[in-house]
Scaffold this motif. Sequence first.
Motif, PDB file in Angstrom:
ATOM      1  N   UNK A 237      94.210  63.488  65.623  1.00 28.19           N
ATOM      2  CA  UNK A 237      92.820  63.938  65.818  1.00 28.19           C
ATOM      3  C   UNK A 237      91.903  63.129  64.910  1.00 28.19           C
ATOM      4  N   UNK A 238      90.781  62.764  65.479  1.00 29.28           N
ATOM      5  CA  UNK A 238      89.798  61.931  64.763  1.00 29.28           C
ATOM      6  C   UNK A 238      89.516  62.470  63.360  1.00 29.28           C
ATOM      7  N   UNK A 239      89.416  63.793  63.249  1.00 31.56           N
ATOM      8  CA  UNK A 239      89.002  64.378  61.961  1.00 31.56           C
ATOM      9  C   UNK A 239      90.011  64.120  60.838  1.00 31.56           C
ATOM     10  N   UNK A 240      91.255  63.788  61.206  1.00 32.21           N
ATOM     11  CA  UNK A 240      92.269  63.538  60.166  1.00 32.21           C
ATOM     12  C   UNK A 240      92.418  62.057  59.818  1.00 32.21           C
ATOM     13  N   UNK A 241      91.869  61.181  60.646  1.00 33.84           N
ATOM     14  CA  UNK A 241      92.258  59.766  60.548  1.00 33.84           C
ATOM     15  C   UNK A 241      91.857  59.083  59.248  1.00 33.84           C
ATOM     16  N   UNK A 242      90.742  59.495  58.665  1.00 32.92           N
ATOM     17  CA  UNK A 242      90.259  58.773  57.478  1.00 32.92           C
ATOM     18  C   UNK A 242      91.162  58.982  56.259  1.00 32.92           C
ATOM     19  N   UNK A 243      91.691  60.171  56.103  1.00 30.68           N
ATOM     20  CA  UNK A 243      92.420  60.462  54.868  1.00 30.68           C
ATOM     21  C   UNK A 243      93.916  60.256  54.930  1.00 30.68           C
ATOM     22  N   UNK A 244      94.383  59.616  55.981  1.00 31.52           N
ATOM     23  CA  UNK A 244      95.841  59.573  56.189  1.00 31.52           C
ATOM     24  C   UNK A 244      96.551  58.516  55.350  1.00 31.52           C
ATOM     25  N   UNK A 245      97.829  58.775  55.131  1.00 30.37           N
ATOM     26  CA  UNK A 245      98.695  57.793  54.493  1.00 30.37           C
ATOM     27  C   UNK A 245     100.062  57.903  55.149  1.00 30.37           C
ATOM     28  N   UNK A 246     100.413  56.877  55.930  1.00 32.32           N
ATOM     29  CA  UNK A 246     101.732  56.942  56.585  1.00 32.32           C
ATOM     30  C   UNK A 246     102.630  55.903  55.931  1.00 32.32           C
ATOM     31  N   UNK A 247     103.898  56.225  55.748  1.00 34.62           N
ATOM     32  CA  UNK A 247     104.746  55.386  54.899  1.00 34.62           C
ATOM     33  C   UNK A 247     105.305  54.120  55.550  1.00 34.62           C
ATOM     34  N   UNK A 248     105.316  54.038  56.875  1.00 39.26           N
ATOM     35  CA  UNK A 248     105.919  52.857  57.505  1.00 39.26           C
ATOM     36  C   UNK A 248     104.852  51.775  57.672  1.00 39.26           C
ATOM     37  N   UNK A 249     104.377  51.316  56.528  1.00 36.53           N
ATOM     38  CA  UNK A 249     103.217  50.433  56.484  1.00 36.53           C
ATOM     39  C   UNK A 249     103.611  48.981  56.734  1.00 36.53           C
ATOM     40  N   UNK A 250     103.848  48.652  57.973  1.00 41.10           N
ATOM     41  CA  UNK A 250     104.164  47.270  58.342  1.00 41.10           C
ATOM     42  C   UNK A 250     102.906  46.456  58.591  1.00 41.10           C
ATOM     43  N   UNK A 251     103.110  45.166  58.821  1.00 38.50           N
ATOM     44  CA  UNK A 251     101.958  44.262  58.862  1.00 38.50           C
ATOM     45  C   UNK A 251     101.001  44.530  60.013  1.00 38.50           C
ATOM     46  N   UNK A 258      96.585  38.939  59.558  1.00 42.22           N
ATOM     47  CA  UNK A 258      96.747  37.491  59.487  1.00 42.22           C
ATOM     48  C   UNK A 258      96.085  36.865  58.268  1.00 42.22           C
ATOM     49  N   UNK A 259      95.619  37.723  57.374  1.00 42.93           N
ATOM     50  CA  UNK A 259      95.220  37.226  56.058  1.00 42.93           C
ATOM     51  C   UNK A 259      96.440  37.071  55.154  1.00 42.93           C
ATOM     52  N   UNK A 260      97.540  37.702  55.531  1.00 41.95           N
ATOM     53  CA  UNK A 260      98.785  37.618  54.751  1.00 41.95           C
ATOM     54  C   UNK A 260      98.580  37.951  53.273  1.00 41.95           C
ATOM     55  N   UNK A 261      97.795  38.979  53.029  1.00 40.67           N
ATOM     56  CA  UNK A 261      97.648  39.508  51.667  1.00 40.67           C
ATOM     57  C   UNK A 261      98.983  40.055  51.167  1.00 40.67           C
ATOM     58  N   UNK A 262      99.158  40.060  49.857  1.00 42.31           N
ATOM     59  CA  UNK A 262     100.388  40.673  49.349  1.00 42.31           C
ATOM     60  C   UNK A 262     100.251  42.196  49.247  1.00 42.31           C
ATOM     61  N   UNK A 263      99.014  42.700  49.303  1.00 40.12           N
ATOM     62  CA  UNK A 263      98.837  44.142  49.147  1.00 40.12           C
ATOM     63  C   UNK A 263      98.444  44.810  50.459  1.00 40.12           C
ATOM     64  N   UNK A 264      99.105  45.889  50.766  1.00 34.12           N
ATOM     65  CA  UNK A 264      98.828  46.607  52.007  1.00 34.12           C
ATOM     66  C   UNK A 264      97.516  47.371  51.932  1.00 34.12           C
ATOM     67  N   UNK A 265      96.698  47.179  52.954  1.00 34.80           N
ATOM     68  CA  UNK A 265      95.478  47.976  53.099  1.00 34.80           C
ATOM     69  C   UNK A 265      95.425  48.426  54.546  1.00 34.80           C
ATOM     70  N   UNK A 266      95.491  49.736  54.773  1.00 32.92           N
ATOM     71  CA  UNK A 266      95.635  50.204  56.152  1.00 32.92           C
ATOM     72  C   UNK A 266      94.413  49.887  57.012  1.00 32.92           C
TER      73      UNK A 266
END
Lengths: 411, 411
Positions: A237-251, A258-266
Motif C-alpha cells: 500500500x502506498x501509505x507504507x512505501x516511504x518507511x520500508x526497509x526490505x533485507x534482500x537489497x540487490x542492485x 548503474x552508478x555502481x555505488x558501494x553503498x545501497x540506497x533503496x
Amino acid sequence: MNTPTAQQLDAEDPLAAKRDDFLLPEQGVYLDGNSLGCLTRQARQRAREVVEQQWGQDLIKSWNSHGWIDLPTRCGEKIAPLIGAAPGQVICCDSISVNLFKIVSAALKLRAGRRTVLSTVSNFPTDLYTVQGLQALLGEQQCRLQLCADTELESALGDDVAVLLMSHVDFRTGYVNDMQHLTAMAHQLGALVIWDLAHSAGAMPVMLDDCRADFAVGCGYKYLNGGPGAPAFIYAAKRHQAGLQQPLSGWMGHRAPFDFDTHYAPAAGMQQFLSGTPAVLSMSVLEAALDVFRGIDLSVLRSKSLALTDLFIRQVRARPALADLQLISPIEHEYRGSQLAWRHPDAWAISQALIARGIIGDFRAPDIVRFGFSPLYLRYQDVERSVDVLEDIVCTGMYRQSQFQLRKKVT
Amino acid sequence: MNTPTAQQLDAEDPLAAKRDDFLLPEQGVYLDGNSLGCLTRQARQRAREVVEQQWGQDLIKSWNSHGWIDLPTRCGEKIAPLIGAAPGQVICCDSISVNLFKIVSAALKLRAGRRTVLSTVSNFPTDLYTVQGLQALLGEQQCRLQLCADTELESALGDDVAVLLMSHVDFRTGYVNDMQHLTAMAHQLGALVIWDLAHSAGAMPVMLDDCRADFAVGCGYKYLNGGPGAPAFIYAAKRHQAGLQQPLSGWMGHRAPFDFDTHYAPAAGMQQFLSGTPAVLSMSVLEAALDVFRGIDLSVLRSKSLALTDLFIRQVRARPALADLQLISPIEHEYRGSQLAWRHPDAWAISQALIARGIIGDFRAPDIVRFGFSPLYLRYQDVERSVDVLEDIVCTGMYRQSQFQLRKKVT
C-alpha cells in the motif's frame, strides 16, 4: 423452469470467445489451472520474440529498446487492476517465498516492539516456512510464528501480533477468507496484514485498496497463466512505501543501479522490492499472458467461475455412484473460490485414473482430489464431461487397477 | 617469425566450429558476452519445446514427465564441471543477490562469534548491497560489512572476519583474484570464503574444489549463455552441507514439499538452498544452453580467450590514434580475465558510436569502455574488425557527434 443444460450455458457464456485466445491441449479437460495456467497465443508469440529476436538478435540493447529494464513495473501495473490496486503499488519479481521474506521482514520493522507473525495451520506451507526461516535467523525475541486454527483467529489476535499472514483462498479447500473483515480486525488490534493471493488473483475480484490491505503477494503461474515458475508479485500500500526497509537489497532495487555505488540506497516506491536481475524470459511471457485479461469484467469472470463449480457440484450430487465423494469446499458462493476439493479414501487412485482418461485435476495429501476451474478457458460441457468420466471410473472400479495405486512424486 | 594474421589464427582455432552452435546477430561484432551471452541453437529449440509442447500441451504433467522438478539439480550438475566442483555441490536457483543472502547468512552461522564480512570496494555492488541488507536486518552486532582496497586484503583479514566475499574476476577491470592463495589465507585466519564467479564461470577454468573454496555463487546469463535474467547458481562444499541453515526456507527446499507439513525441515544436500518454485522456462533454456560446453577443454577455452584479448591489445597499441585509450586490465595472463577495460575521458560517447557501427561493448561509469571476449563464438577477425572501427571512430572524431553524447540508462 428447467435447469439449463451445459450446452445452453456455453451458448450464453459471455466469456466463451476468450477460449480462442488459448492454445489448449488437444485432448481432455484441464482442471488444474489453479496449479499451472494454460498457454495463450500471445504468450507463445512473445516467447518466440523474446528468445529469437530480442535476445538472439538485439541482445544487450534490448534492455532499453525492448524495455526489459521496466518489465517488473510494467507487469506489476498490468496485475494491479486484477487485484484492486491503484497504480504504483504492485511490482513483479522473484517467487512468493522470496517475496514473503522481504515483506514479512519489512512489516516487522514497521511494528517494532511486536514480534509475532500470526497465521493459520491451513495456510500454504511455504508461507509458514518463510516466517520460520526468518525466525531462525533473527531469533524468537525478534520474530515468532504463531499458528492457530482458522476458527480461532479472532481470539489469537493478541497485542503482540505484528503481522497477520493469510491466504485469501485456501489452497486445499478453496475457502475464501473475508479480506475486508479480517483486515479491519487486525488493524483494530494494531497488526498489519499480508495477503497471499496465489489462489485468487485472476480468478475473482480482489479488492486490496478497498479493504485497506497493507501488503500482498501472489503468483504468476496459476490463474494469471504466466507459465511454469513465472515470477511472482508484491503489493505494498502506498501509505507504507516511504518507511520500508526490505533485507534482500540487490542492485535492481537500488536508486541508481548503474552508478555502481558501494553503498545501497533503496529506490523509491515499489522498485525498492527488486533484488537481482529480473528473469526476463519468464517475465516477458507473463506480461504477454496478462493481455488476455484486457476488457474482462471481473464480476463476469466470478459469475462464470461460480456457475462452473455449481454445475460440477450439481452433477456429482445427481449421481448416486459418487456419493462417497465428500465436498470439503464451501457450498456458499461467498466463501467458495474457483476450485473444489473432494475427500475420498482412494483420492490418489481416482486422480490418477482421471488423468489416464484425460481429466487433469490434482491430488492433495492425504485424501483430496482437487479441481480448478479457470473461467477464461473452461466450458460447461467440459465440466459435465469430467463428471461423466469420474462416474465411469468409480462405477467400473477402474481406479482400483494396480497402475493407479502406486504413489509417485506429485506437484 | 611473423605474427600470425587474424585469418591464420581463425584457421587454426580448435574452437572455431563452436561458433556454428550459436545464432548470432546477422551484423556487427558482439563484445558483450560478459553482460549477456548469445543464443545457441539448442537453447532456441528448448525454448520452443518448453513453451509450446511441455507447457502448452503437457501442462502440469511436465513436472514429472519432462523432469521440471529436477531442473535445479540437473542444471547445477551441468555447471559443476565448469567450475571445478565434484557432483552434489551445485544447484541452480534464484538470482546472485538472493543466493548471496542465503549463503552469507549460512556462513555467518557457521562462524558464530564472528560478525565481519570482509570485501573489497571494487566488488560488484550487489554483493555488497546484499551484506548491507543482512546487516540492517540483523544489526551490527551480528553482521558488519567491512570494505578495503584490493591491495589491503591481507592486513584487513582480522580475527573477527567470518566471511571473505570476493569476486573471482573483477567486473570492471577483469582482474583475476588468486582463488588458491586468498582462500588459503582466509582459512588460516579462520574465515570462510564466498566466491562470486559471475565473470569467470564459462570463460576460464575455475577450481573450486582444488582451492578448497567454501561457497560460491554465479550467473547463468553471461558466459553460460542462459538468456536474459537466467537463474543463478550456488556452490557449497560438501563438508559444509550438513550443518547449514539458510533463511530463505521456501517449500522447494523442504525435505518433502508435497507432504505440505506446517513445519519446515530442510532437504539434504544442495536442495536445501531452493526457495520458491523454480523459473522453469528460464531454467530450461539455461539447461539447453549449457550443452554447448560438452566436450570443451577449459584450458583450450582459456588459451583462446587470452589470445583474443592479446590480439585486441596488440591491435590497439599498434595504432597511434588510439594512444589515449588507457588499458586498466592486467597485461599479465595470470591476472587477466576474458574482458578488457579501457579508460578514456569520452568513454560513453565512444561506446555509443561503436554501437552505432555495430561493435557492441559496454560502458561502465565513470569513464570505462569494456569489451568481453566469449571464446566460444568470437573470431580473431572480429577482434581485428572491432579495432578497425574503433580507430575510425576516433580518427574521424565521429564519437563527438551530438547523438553520442547524451547519457541514457545503460546496463
